[in-house]
Motif scaffolding. Structure first.
Motif, PDB file in Angstrom:
ATOM      1  N   HIS A   1       0.854  -1.189   0.000  1.00 21.47           N
ATOM      2  CA  HIS A   1       0.000   0.000   0.000  1.00 21.47           C
ATOM      3  C   HIS A   1       0.893   1.243   0.000  1.00 21.47           C
ATOM      4  CE1 HIS A   1      -0.191  -0.416   4.707  1.00 21.47           C
ATOM      5  NE2 HIS A   1       1.043  -0.434   4.240  1.00 21.47           N
TER       6      HIS A   1
ATOM      7  N   SER B   1       0.657   3.563   2.062  1.00 19.49           N
ATOM      8  CA  SER B   1       0.777   4.071   3.432  1.00 19.49           C
ATOM      9  C   SER B   1       2.230   4.121   3.892  1.00 19.49           C
ATOM     10  CB  SER B   1      -0.050   3.207   4.400  1.00 19.49           C
ATOM     11  OG  SER B   1      -1.412   3.254   4.039  1.00 19.49           O
TER      12      SER B   1
ATOM     13  N   GLN C   1       3.549   7.537   4.182  1.00 17.16           N
ATOM     14  CA  GLN C   1       3.261   8.310   5.411  1.00 17.16           C
ATOM     15  C   GLN C   1       4.497   8.302   6.295  1.00 17.16           C
ATOM     16  OE1 GLN C   1      -0.154   7.270   7.805  1.00 17.16           O
ATOM     17  NE2 GLN C   1      -1.370   6.580   6.048  1.00 17.16           N
TER      18      GLN C   1
ATOM     19  N   ARG D   1       0.037  -6.741  -4.611  1.00 16.16           N
ATOM     20  CA  ARG D   1      -0.447  -7.760  -3.668  1.00 16.16           C
ATOM     21  C   ARG D   1      -0.552  -9.107  -4.371  1.00 16.16           C
ATOM     22  NH1 ARG D   1      -5.039  -4.496  -0.207  1.00 16.16           N
ATOM     23  NH2 ARG D   1      -3.658  -2.725   0.160  1.00 16.16           N
TER      24      ARG D   1
ATOM     25  N   GLN E   1      -2.774   3.402  -5.883  1.00 14.08           N
ATOM     26  CA  GLN E   1      -3.448   4.106  -4.787  1.00 14.08           C
ATOM     27  C   GLN E   1      -2.960   5.546  -4.732  1.00 14.08           C
ATOM     28  OE1 GLN E   1      -2.407   1.831  -1.237  1.00 14.08           O
ATOM     29  NE2 GLN E   1      -4.344   0.714  -1.375  1.00 14.08           N
TER      30      GLN E   1
ATOM     31  N   GLU F   1      -2.336   8.103  -1.581  1.00 10.33           N
ATOM     32  CA  GLU F   1      -2.333   8.243  -0.132  1.00 10.33           C
ATOM     33  C   GLU F   1      -2.399   9.720   0.219  1.00 10.33           C
ATOM     34  OE1 GLU F   1      -2.059   5.369   1.406  1.00 10.33           O
ATOM     35  OE2 GLU F   1      -1.871   5.943   3.510  1.00 10.33           O
TER      36      GLU F   1
ATOM     37  N   PHE G   1      -8.018  -0.432  10.511  1.00 17.54           N
ATOM     38  CA  PHE G   1      -6.649  -0.476   9.984  1.00 17.54           C
ATOM     39  C   PHE G   1      -5.739  -0.319  11.190  1.00 17.54           C
ATOM     40  CE2 PHE G   1      -9.225   1.495   6.611  1.00 17.54           C
ATOM     41  CZ  PHE G   1      -9.001   0.604   5.574  1.00 17.54           C
TER      42      PHE G   1
ATOM     43  N   PHE H   1      -3.068   1.253  11.545  1.00 13.55           N
ATOM     44  CA  PHE H   1      -2.375   2.544  11.622  1.00 13.55           C
ATOM     45  C   PHE H   1      -3.317   3.731  11.771  1.00 13.55           C
ATOM     46  CE2 PHE H   1      -3.321   2.688   7.093  1.00 13.55           C
ATOM     47  CZ  PHE H   1      -3.244   1.341   6.738  1.00 13.55           C
ATOM     48  N   THR H   2      -4.632   3.483  11.864  1.00 15.97           N
ATOM     49  CA  THR H   2      -5.561   4.583  12.124  1.00 15.97           C
ATOM     50  C   THR H   2      -6.531   4.185  13.234  1.00 15.97           C
ATOM     51  OG1 THR H   2      -6.865   3.760  10.248  1.00 15.97           O
ATOM     52  CG2 THR H   2      -5.555   5.740   9.860  1.00 15.97           C
TER      53      THR H   2
ATOM     54  N   GLY I   1     -10.126   3.934   2.061  1.00 16.80           N
ATOM     55  CA  GLY I   1     -10.015   3.688   3.493  1.00 16.80           C
ATOM     56  C   GLY I   1      -9.388   4.916   4.128  1.00 16.80           C
ATOM     57  N   CYS I   2      -9.771   5.192   5.406  1.00 20.74           N
ATOM     58  CA  CYS I   2      -9.243   6.412   6.026  1.00 20.74           C
ATOM     59  C   CYS I   2      -9.318   6.311   7.552  1.00 20.74           C
ATOM     60  CB  CYS I   2     -10.032   7.624   5.546  1.00 20.74           C
ATOM     61  SG  CYS I   2     -11.779   7.549   5.989  1.00 20.74           S
ATOM     62  N   GLY I   3      -8.855   7.332   8.232  1.00 17.89           N
ATOM     63  CA  GLY I   3      -8.965   7.365   9.683  1.00 17.89           C
ATOM     64  C   GLY I   3      -8.018   8.389  10.289  1.00 17.89           C
TER      65      GLY I   3
ATOM     66  N   ALA J   1      -5.455  10.309   7.725  1.00 16.92           N
ATOM     67  CA  ALA J   1      -4.860   9.716   6.521  1.00 16.92           C
ATOM     68  C   ALA J   1      -5.962   9.037   5.728  1.00 16.92           C
ATOM     69  CB  ALA J   1      -3.794   8.695   6.903  1.00 16.92           C
ATOM     70  N   PHE J   2      -5.734   8.936   4.424  1.00 13.86           N
ATOM     71  CA  PHE J   2      -6.684   8.172   3.596  1.00 13.86           C
ATOM     72  C   PHE J   2      -5.920   7.525   2.449  1.00 13.86           C
ATOM     73  CE2 PHE J   2      -6.789  12.676   2.322  1.00 13.86           C
ATOM     74  CZ  PHE J   2      -6.448  12.604   0.982  1.00 13.86           C
ATOM     75  N   GLY J   3      -6.486   6.445   1.913  1.00 19.10           N
ATOM     76  CA  GLY J   3      -5.882   5.750   0.771  1.00 19.10           C
ATOM     77  C   GLY J   3      -6.969   5.443  -0.246  1.00 19.10           C
TER      78      GLY J   3
HETATM   79  N1  PHE Z   1      -3.540   1.502   3.233  1.00 15.43           N
HETATM   80  C1  PHE Z   1      -4.928   1.130   3.295  1.00 15.43           C
HETATM   81  C2  PHE Z   1      -5.192   0.074   2.231  1.00 15.43           C
HETATM   82  O1  PHE Z   1      -4.350  -0.249   1.487  1.00 15.43           O
HETATM   83  C3  PHE Z   1      -5.831   2.301   3.068  1.00 15.43           C
HETATM   84  C4  PHE Z   1      -5.726   3.369   4.122  1.00 15.43           C
HETATM   85  C5  PHE Z   1      -4.864   4.439   3.958  1.00 15.43           C
HETATM   86  C6  PHE Z   1      -6.503   3.317   5.276  1.00 15.43           C
HETATM   87  C7  PHE Z   1      -4.769   5.425   4.920  1.00 15.43           C
HETATM   88  C8  PHE Z   1      -6.410   4.312   6.229  1.00 15.43           C
HETATM   89  C9  PHE Z   1      -5.546   5.362   6.063  1.00 15.43           C
HETATM   90  O2  PHE Z   1      -6.261  -0.464   2.161  1.00 15.43           O
END
Ligand code: PHE
Length: 341
Positions: free
Chosen positions: A171, A173, A176, A197, A211, A213, A251, A253-254, A285-287, A308-310
């Motif tokens: 990802h 992320s 970050q 993946r 993605q 980020e 997730f 990390f969030t 996805g986020c948080g 953060a969001f992806g």
């Molecule tokens: N890295 C997560 C994914 O691959 C997405 C994500 C990014 C979620 C940042 C929260 C914050 O699915």
């Protein structure tokens, strides 16, 4: 033997019929007639040998013949030059053209550009990281527990190497961590890129995808900021009537974590199929950045907070362009790609 007089008469007549179709031909004529061994030059040689009486008689006409020859060849050359100027080139413009493929940006690149420009307008700066990552940036610093299934061989492409364990990032992320390590807080970055993946390839998933980020760390950043930024993004991308919903998720990390859906509609059979009967479609996805993640990069979670969001780019490209098979994006088939002009 032909006398000088007769020779002059014959050449005089021949001169009238001279013609040339190219500059090269005209130059050849000049050499034949006026060159060191040319006809006219030879006449002058013969002239030297004739009697004084003949010299008196033929001197003037001989000079006239020479001038006439010079004139004639000059004229031929000029005509050819004029013709060249008016046509300009030696090509038949009525010929059909060869098949021509104007280049087109790949639809994934086009989506990436659109999304990054939306976030750039609200202060996000681009920051990119490597596709080959170590365990720290892809997992450990992002608070993945040691036995987390995402580290499993099933999901991650590991790379055989002598040195520290490396893998293709799963990802974006990981950026970050890299960006916070490099720049510290406050920070507002956007990071588009390729991720990998170890998944079975089908119409809905692929082992390579893209993605974007986003990360914003500052004093007093709240979940309300995250939600408002994402609503702005959805409206910019899908139009002012776009509707979003956030569902609780997980997730490492969030905390809290969420997934965002956009309202797609539920009118046709296709709407039903694409949204699995709900009318909503998940795109990111986020948080709020987990305090442990901030600690891992030496940012004090008592002072700073962040979100953060992806975003999954293929998903959005499929939606925007009505593409129903993700594999089409990677086959490089011109018949597919040329539709994205
Ligand atoms: N890295 C997560 C994914 O691959 C997405 C994500 C990014 C979620 C940042 C929260 C914050 O699915």
């Amino acid at each position: 033997m032909e006398g000088l007089n007769e020779q002059m008469d014959r050449l005089d007549k021949e001169l009238d019929g001279l013609n040339a179709t190219s500059a090269k031909e005209a130059e050849e004529l000049r050499i034949h007639w006026l060159g060191r061994k040319g006809f006219i030059t030879q006449l002058f040689e013969s002239f030297r040998a004739v009697s004084p009486e003949e010299k008196r008689r033929l001197g003037k006409p001989l000079n006239e013949l020479k001038n006439k020859t010079e004139e004639k060849i000059k004229k031929l050359k000029e005509q050819l030059e004029d013709a060249n100027e008016s046509e300009g080139f030696d090509v038949d413009p009525s010929r059909p053209v060869r098949p021509f493929h104007p280049s087109v940006r790949h639809p994934i690149s086009q989506v990436m550009e659109r999304i990054t420009s939306i976030f750039q307008r609200v202060g996000f700066i681009r920051s990119e990281g490597p596709e080959m990552e170590d365990d720290w940036h892809n997992f450990t610093a992002l608070n993945f527990p040691e036995e987390h299934p995402a580290r499993d061989m099933q999901d991650t492409f590991f790379i055989d190497s002598e040195g520290p364990a490396m893998a293709l990032r799963t990802h974006t992320s990981s950026v970050q961590i890299r960006s916070l390590e490099k720049y510290g807080a406050p920070l507002r970055i956007l990071s588009p890129g390729r991720v990998f993946r170890n998944e079975a390839i089908s119409s809905r998933s692929h082992c390579i995808f893209h993605q974007i980020e986003g990360l914003y760390v500052d004093k007093g950043v709240s979940f309300a900021d995250l939600k408002q930024t994402l609503l702005f993004f959805a409206r910019e991308l899908f139009g002012p009537d776009a509707r979003i919903r956030l569902r609780p998720s997980y997730f490492p990390f969030t905390e809290p974590s969420a997934e965002m859906d956009v309202w797609w509609g539920l009118e046709t059979e296709t709407d039903r199929r694409i949204t699995k009967g709900t009318g909503w479609l998940e795109i990111l996805g986020c948080g709020m950045v987990h305090p442990q993640v901030l600690r891992n990069v030496d940012v004090d979670p008592e002072t700073y907070s962040g979100y953060a969001f992806g975003i999954g780019m293929e998903r959005i490209a499929m939606l925007l362009y009505g593409v129903n098979d993700l594999r089409l994006f990677y086959e490089n088939d011109l018949r597919f790609l040329e539709q994205f002009k």
